[in-house]
Design an enzyme around this catalytic site. Structure first.
Site, mmCIF file in Angstrom:
data_model
loop_
_atom_site.group_PDB
_atom_site.id
_atom_site.type_symbol
_atom_site.label_atom_id
_atom_site.label_comp_id
_atom_site.label_asym_id
_atom_site.label_seq_id
_atom_site.Cartn_x
_atom_site.Cartn_y
_atom_site.Cartn_z
ATOM 1 N N ASP A 1 0.777 -1.249 0.000
ATOM 2 C CA ASP A 1 0.000 0.000 0.000
ATOM 3 C C ASP A 1 0.806 1.295 0.000
ATOM 4 O OD1 ASP A 1 -2.036 -1.825 0.304
ATOM 5 O OD2 ASP A 1 -2.636 -1.198 2.301
ATOM 6 N N GLU B 1 -7.548 -3.073 -4.320
ATOM 7 C CA GLU B 1 -8.905 -2.782 -3.876
ATOM 8 C C GLU B 1 -9.282 -1.341 -4.224
ATOM 9 O OE1 GLU B 1 -11.085 -3.696 0.287
ATOM 10 O OE2 GLU B 1 -9.427 -2.261 0.411
ATOM 11 N N GLU C 1 -7.733 5.454 -4.546
ATOM 12 C CA GLU C 1 -6.588 5.964 -3.798
ATOM 13 C C GLU C 1 -5.325 5.949 -4.658
ATOM 14 O OE1 GLU C 1 -7.038 5.546 0.878
ATOM 15 O OE2 GLU C 1 -7.361 3.614 -0.101
#
Length: 750
Positions: A444, A521, A525
């Protein structure tokens, strides 16, 4: 990838005082600093990387093949159209196409492991140790199985129907789950066409090779010591198809390279994909490759009437050594312009509520990042209303960034938290405190650091001196290099760590140790990060970084429209009934999240954070209406109790009047999504109500130029970072004179 978010609303992050920080060398970078190594007590990725001596320097992570480099058990990889998995016997190969199925939970196309596949092995070795990564290029990887004097080197990659193999100390041996039928060839044919339960493969040995074991589960090839071999999944069983694949089979792909360009004058974003090959025999230099929907929909390359099924939709085959795609950058803005949607007094009240709101409990890179994003998104909005607290918010954002961008406390001593450290083994920058595996698994990074970059771009927009490389710009661009280094020779970071240039989107997991491969996912973002790159590049005059951001943004946008949203209604199977795929995996597309089954959050995770770079969400108002209607049905009504602000803002793309109704009816104690604000929510909805939806069919000659359409009225919006007079032209022939810093809006009836 975000592991369970049950921790999202629990307690404070406990800061760990790293007692070994004094042992970590601090590196000054402009006004900021970071540590060269991780200090004692800091968690980081494993010390062992499964790679050979040929692979040196920063290690690629967050790729579709990342599990090959990560210690532990072997996991499937998905170089569509194939699926592969390393095993002690060799490389297991499978074509998921005929078995792809779907239901309301997911689209499934994972690795099998039964009678429909086979293992490409070595005649002299029954069991290899874990193979090592022996090289990689932009969308291919090389693995080396070796023991004693025997070795098998395999190469494979996205879009390639081939697996290439080179042998040392032995010959090819293929072990099938059940005996394949031979469609074409015999024991003296270098090329065989075989069928196993409806999956057709070409087996391509050097000229003069012979076979044994035909009619059994194990086929052995004698290459007469030549040692090269290829396997390919065939689109059909036609002899002409096998002959086509045979012509290209010995042009082994040994390198792949992506390049890109952005032309502001035409808004064109061009991506070129090049294959480097070595002809093991013959003079054919071209290869065969399959294009994903986001590629074949935007290419002028001639396509063959052949293709494959995949969890991303139809893959279409082409031949050659390169191809290119051409799309258009549709523009972003720092925020929506104020076109009279809301009066100043209302914004003053909203701003007061937002400033009184607690900043959140999280102190790690993700939650601090979200709070930076929330505050930074306010700045270009409150400036337009002349709200005096804007300067204080800007100072607050600047202060948080400067704190994190320094490994030293104000007294010059090492800090206990809020700093970045460099892991030289993997070649990555890790912020501490970390979360969701951003330290141990390198998960991430672009989600977390994208918020920092976006916030820094907002400071640079008003204070370019702050962004100079000898002040804080060096640290911002260090974070950019960690998530998206654009130079393959970067001494600190791997090329495009998180972004898959062939698949067209980002991957979140560092190790990708899942049966379905890697995953992503929250596509929105990722778009937040790429919006930050565009804004940073524009604010600092760094056109190289701006163009990188434009390319990443435009490419990921195309992938989102195709694979998450399926706006053309062509890629998701009919049996997949949800309106959206919310999590992309190598081997599936899922309707769910890591942290909840609440439909509001399942949909919203691919919307947040909403800002001036989120306009792509409204490029297809018909789809936005369909997606919203599906959410209403899943939730059982339009009274939202989780992330209601995001739902209202998304609704504004398809019916802004209804979004305004929902906003006006909301009680004053409504809880907003943690990274959003009342100012942003109201400004967005009320101004989209006047502007209409963004119109991607019209583009401008600058990156911060967007057109909106409401009925027959078009609004041309330009944001300027300078006071100089100029004219911005749009692709429909409209010209907009720009004379001042800030927003210029021109409207006309069409």
């Amino acid at each position: 990838m975000k592991p369970s978010k049950s921790v999202f609303f629990s307690g404070l992050w406990v800061l760990v005082v790293f007692t070994g920080l004094l042992q970590a060398e601090q590196v000054d970078l402009g006004a900021g600093s970071y540590t060269r190594d991780l200090p004692m007590g800091a968690k980081g990725p494993p010390g062992t990387i499964l790679r050979t001596e040929r692979v040196r320097g920063p290690m690629p992570s967050n790729d579709w093949w990342s599990s090959a480099a990560w210690p532990g058990e072997s996991f499937p990889q998905y170089p569509h159209p194939l699926a592969v998995k390393t095993e002690p016997e060799g490389l297991r190969i499978y074509y998921p196409g005929p078995s792809i199925r779907s239901d309301k939970a997911a689209i499934y196309g994972s690795m099998a492991g039964g009678k429909e596949d086979f293992v490409l092995g070595h005649s002299a070795v029954d069991h290899f140790p874990r193979p090592l990564v022996d090289g990689s290029s932009d969308w291919f990887v090389d693995l080396r199985f070796a023991t004693n004097d025997a070795a098998l080197r395999v190469s494979y990659g996205h879009g390639s129907p081939y697996v290439y193999a080179v042998y040392q100390g032995g010959e090819p041996r293929l072990t099938f789950g059940s005996a394949p039928s031979v469609m074409v060839g015999d024991d003296h044919s270098p090329t065989l066409g075989v069928n196993i339960h409806g999956r057709r493969y070409g087996l391509f040995a050097p000229s003069g090779s012979t076979w044994s074991g035909l009619g059994t589960r194990t086929l052995s090839c004698d290459t007469k010591g030549k040692g090269y071999f290829s396997v390919a999944v065939l689109p059909d069983g036609a002899t002409a198809t096998l002959e086509l694949f045979a012509r290209h089979a010995h042009a082994h792909v040994v390198g792949t390279k992506v390049s890109w360009s952005y032309d502001p004058a035409s808004a064109a974003v061009t991506t070129r994909f090049d294959f480097e090959t070595v002809a093991r025999e013959g003079d054919e230099r071209g290869t065969l490759f399959a294009l994903y929907p986001h590629q074949w929909r935007n290419t002028g390359t001639a396509l063959l009437p052949l293709g494959y099924r995949s969890v991303r939709g139809a893959l279409k085959l082409a031949a050659g050594s390169s191809f290119a795609t051409r799309t258009r950058f549709t523009g972003i803005l720092p925020a929506l312009p104020d076109v009279g949607g809301t009066d100043r007094d209302t914004m003053v009240r909203d701003f007061a509520v937002d400033l009184a709101r607690p900043g959140g409990d999280g102190r790690d890179t993700y939650w601090v990042g979200k709070q930076l994003g929330r505050l930074a998104t306010l700045l270009p909005i409150t400036e337009q209303y002349g709200l005096p607290e804007t300067a204080a918010v800007r100072a607050r954002v600047r202060g948080v960034l400067e704190d994190w961008f320094s490994a030293k406390a104000p007294n010059g001593k090492p800090k206990a938290g809020a700093w970045f450290g460099y892991d030289r083994n993997w070649g990555t920058l890790i912020g501490y405190p970390a979360s969701f595996g951003s330290d141990r698994e390198l998960n991430d990074h672009y989600f977390h650091y994208g918020y920092f970059i976006k916030a820094a771009a907002e400071i640079a927009r008003e204070d370019p001196e702050w962004a100079r490389s000898d002040r804080w710009g060096g640290m911002v661009e260090l974070l950019i290099r960690d998530i998206a280094a654009s130079e393959r020779s970067d001494p600190l970071f791997p090329f495009l760590r998180c972004f898959d240039p062939y698949a067209g989107h980002s991957w979140a997991s560092g190790p990708a140790q899942f049966a379905d491969g890697n995953n992503n996912e929250s596509s929105s973002e990722a778009m937040n990060a790429w919006s930050g790159l565009v804004l940073w590049g524009e604010a600092t005059g760094n056109t190289r970084l701006r163009d990188l951001g434009v390319w990443l943004y435009t490419t990921e946008m195309q992938a989102i429209q195709e694979y998450w949203f399926d706006v053309w209604n062509e890629n998701h199977p009919r049996d997949y009934t949800p309106s959206v795929v919310t999590m992309i995996w190598g081997g599936k597309g899922a309707n769910g999240t890591w942290f909840t089954a609440d439909p509001q959050l399942v949909h919203g995770i691919n919307w947040l954070p909403i800002h001036g770079g989120s306009l792509y969400l409204g490029h297809f108002p018909g789809y936005a209406a369909k997606n919203y209607a599906a959410l209403v049905a899943e939730h059982g009504g339009d009274q939202w109790d989780n992330w209601p602000d995001l739902v209202w803002m998304y609704r504004a793309f398809s019916d802004p009047a209804d979004a305004r109704r929902l906003l006006d009816a909301a009680p004053s104690n409504t809880r907003l999504e943690d990274g959003n604000s009342w100012v942003n929510t109201r400004h967005w909805i009320t101004n989209l109500e006047r502007l209409g939806a963004p119109d991607p069919s019209i583009t401008g000659t600058e990156p911060m130029a967007v057109v909106f359409r409401r009925g027959s009225r078009l609004s041309y919006v330009v944001y300027s970072l300078t006071d100089g007079a100029r004219t911005v032209r749009f692709s429909d022939g409209t010209s907009v004179p720009v004379n001042a810093r800030g927003f210029t809006v021109k409207t006309r009836e069409k």
